[in-house]
Design a protein around this motif. Structure first.
Motif, PDB file in Angstrom:
ATOM      1  N   MET A 117     -24.007   1.917  28.024  1.00  9.43           N
ATOM      2  CA  MET A 117     -23.866   0.564  28.572  1.00  9.43           C
ATOM      3  C   MET A 117     -24.076   0.547  30.082  1.00  9.43           C
ATOM      4  O   MET A 117     -24.603  -0.422  30.645  1.00  9.43           O
TER       5      MET A 117
ATOM      6  N   ASN B 110     -30.183  -0.452  28.948  1.00 13.46           N
ATOM      7  CA  ASN B 110     -30.087  -1.844  28.528  1.00 13.46           C
ATOM      8  C   ASN B 110     -29.009  -2.015  27.459  1.00 13.46           C
ATOM      9  O   ASN B 110     -28.835  -1.160  26.594  1.00 13.46           O
ATOM     10  N   ARG B 111     -28.271  -3.131  27.528  1.00 17.11           N
ATOM     11  CA  ARG B 111     -27.194  -3.348  26.575  1.00 17.11           C
ATOM     12  C   ARG B 111     -27.703  -3.448  25.142  1.00 17.11           C
ATOM     13  O   ARG B 111     -27.052  -2.997  24.204  1.00 17.11           O
TER      14      ARG B 111
END
Length: 538
Positions: A346, A350-351
């Motif tokens: 995280m 990228n989430r």
């Protein structure tokens, strides 16, 4: 071929989600059925020879039988080391089978040796028994206590033992504190004197009662001689009326002695919570779950407590409690490690990529659990340690594939095309990286001896999890990436700290390449220096 495989994965979402649910269901059943142990069972190749001759001392038995058996066993090429235990009345010889030898052939050779030696053993001695050694794993001990005579406790122990023995996957159920029925002949010296007999003549006459040699145990207490025997007539009335020829006189046994059947002296005395007790020691085989077996035994004891309220049935030395505690500790470490891995993703990627990759980690463990159960291994501290070691490696393939898919999405490609091309491009590199890691652990399977047998679950578990994560990265990850991965406009580094890190990393390679000779020299000096320092410290 690979492209069609990926297209099938993403173009059949309903079918593949059903397949995913089926894997989850199979993993649940695998977790229920897989044996759970503290450590993996070690099945060593050994032959056990056991035998006995009641009434003999350890020294006599060693000279009479054990020494000759050992001498013959040393001539068998398939056997390695011999370990012998001799005690009064019985002996056990354990022989290691060489790794390259066949167990059945070695066992047959041992049986031939026993058949050869049997001709020189006493005629009334039972033939020694040879078998392949089977490991028994401690499970639980059950206590039966009550203010009752010992014979009643023993009868209850035999009844309970019979019920427990019906459970599958148990190896041995033995009664501790057991005592044999024996015939007790109390010679009355005053009666002997009244008949004008000698006690030595009476003792010699009593040899006819038993066919076993020696006749039994002779003890003297006050003016009485106690003679116990384990073979011969079993009816008390016939024993009392038995005629003995003593010093030329015919007398009945009841005329010179008091005869009764009683319980022999117990080899061990135990109490539980202040009450006399008889214990039942239960061990299990390498198969079966210790936790499930203990639950079944506890349920059986509850029915016995209702049926026999005058007895108290208790459980102690419950290994399932130790197994659950230790496995829970390792499980919590794995979950905490999974949380840390997810948080690291995280913060650094990228989430959406972090979410897609995190979905694949439990799935890889599920596939690994199914395979582990099917190939016959247990869930223990070593197998879970292998999972803990592989945890950080499981995300490598998924991160690389997901990042490449995301790169194609940023280039503006169609979602389906970006998933297919992004996955296909990474296959050679990811496959090579996975196989090199697997091949690094596989040599552990070449270890021999007890340590090799004990540790072999570690490389197998790591290899199974890595191959499972490889399958997940090229089958289920493309499906999840197509559903959940989105290009975010705020994904570019905006925070000053991250921007400085990226800028610093961007300048570092240029600087090192610009001064490549100096950089190489500095690296070599550093490696040699640290080697010397570590060597001097050790």
């Amino acid at each position: 071929m690979l492209k069609k495989f990926i297209e099938f994965a993403i173009d059949k979402p309903l079918l593949n989600h059903i397949f995913l649910a089926f894997i989850v269901l199979l993993s649940v059943f695998a977790y229920i059925n897989i044996p759970k142990e503290i450590f993996p069972p070690v099945q060593m190749d050994k032959v056990v020879i056991s035998g006995g001759y009641a009434g003999t001392s350890a020294d006599v038995l060693d000279k009479m039988a054990v020494k000759s058996i050992e001498d013959e066993l040393k001539n068998i090429n398939d056997l390695d080391m011999l370990t012998t235990r001799v005690k009064n009345g019985s002996f056990t010889i354990m022989a290691d089978i060489k790794p390259e030898a066949d167990n059945v052939s070695a066992l047959n050779d041992v049986k031939d040796v026993i058949a050869k030696v049997k001709r020189d053993l006493p005629a009334d001695m039972d033939e020694p028994i040879a078998r392949i050694f089977e490991q028994s794993i401690p499970l639980v001990q059950v206590s039966i206590s009550a203010q009752k005579p010992t014979n009643e406790l023993l009868k209850m122990a035999e009844v309970l033992k019979s019920s427990i023995s019906e459970f599958k996957d148990l190896n041995d159920v033995t009664v501790r504190g057991d005592a044999d029925d024996e015939l007790l002949v109390k010679i009355n010296l005053s009666k002997i004197e009244a008949y004008g007999l000698k006690s030595d003549d009476v003792t010699r006459a009593l040899q006819s009662i038993s066919s076993i040699f020696p006749i039994g145990t002779i003890k003297e207490r006050g003016k009485h001689l106690y003679i116990s025997t384990t073979n011969g007539e079993k009816e008390l009335q016939k024993l009392n009326s038995m005629l003995l020829n003593i010093g030329g006189k015919k007398v009945r046994l009841a005329d010179v002695a008091d005869v009764e059947f009683t319980i022999s002296e117990q080899s061990e005395l135990t109490h539980f919570n202040g009450l006399p007790t008889i214990s039942i020691n239960i061990t299990k085989s390498t198969s079966g779950s210790a936790i499930i077996l203990v639950k079944q035994i506890r349920a059986l004891l509850q029915t016995y407590e209702k049926q026999y309220p005058e007895f108290k049935f208790s459980v102690y030395s419950d290994t399932s409690v130790w197994i659950k505690n230790r496995l829970n500790t390792v499980f919590s470490n794995i979950l905490f490690g999974l949380f840390l891995v997810f948080m690291a993703m995280m913060l650094t990627v990228n989430r959406g990529i972090a979410f897609v990759v995190a979905l694949g980690i439990p799935l890889s463990f599920m596939i690994g659990l199914i395979v582990t159960e099917k190939i016959g291994f247990s869930l223990n501290m070593l197998s879970l340690l292998g999972g803990l070691i592989a945890l950080g490696m499981l995300v490598d393939e998924a991160i690389v594939v997901a990042e490449n898919i995301y790169r194609h999405l940023e280039m503006g490609r169609d979602r389906r095309e970006a998933v297919i091309e992004g996955t296909r491009e990474m296959f050679p590199a990811v496959l090579a990286a996975t196989l090199t890691t697997v091949f690094a652990f596989l040599p552990l399977l070449m270890m021999t001896g007890e340590m090799g047998t004990f540790i072999r679950i570690l490389p197998i578990m790591i290899s199974v999890l890595l191959i499972s994560s490889l399958f997940e990265a090229f089958y289920f990850l493309p499906l999840h990436a197509k559903d959940f991965l989105r290009v975010r406009r705020d994904d570019h580094v905006s925070h000053d700290m991250w921007k400085k890190l990226y800028d610093g990393y961007d300048r570092a390679p240029h600087f090192l390449i610009k001064l490549k000779k100096t950089s190489l020299e500095v690296c070599m000096v550093a490696i040699i220096g640290w080697t010397v320092i570590l060597g001097s410290m050790s």
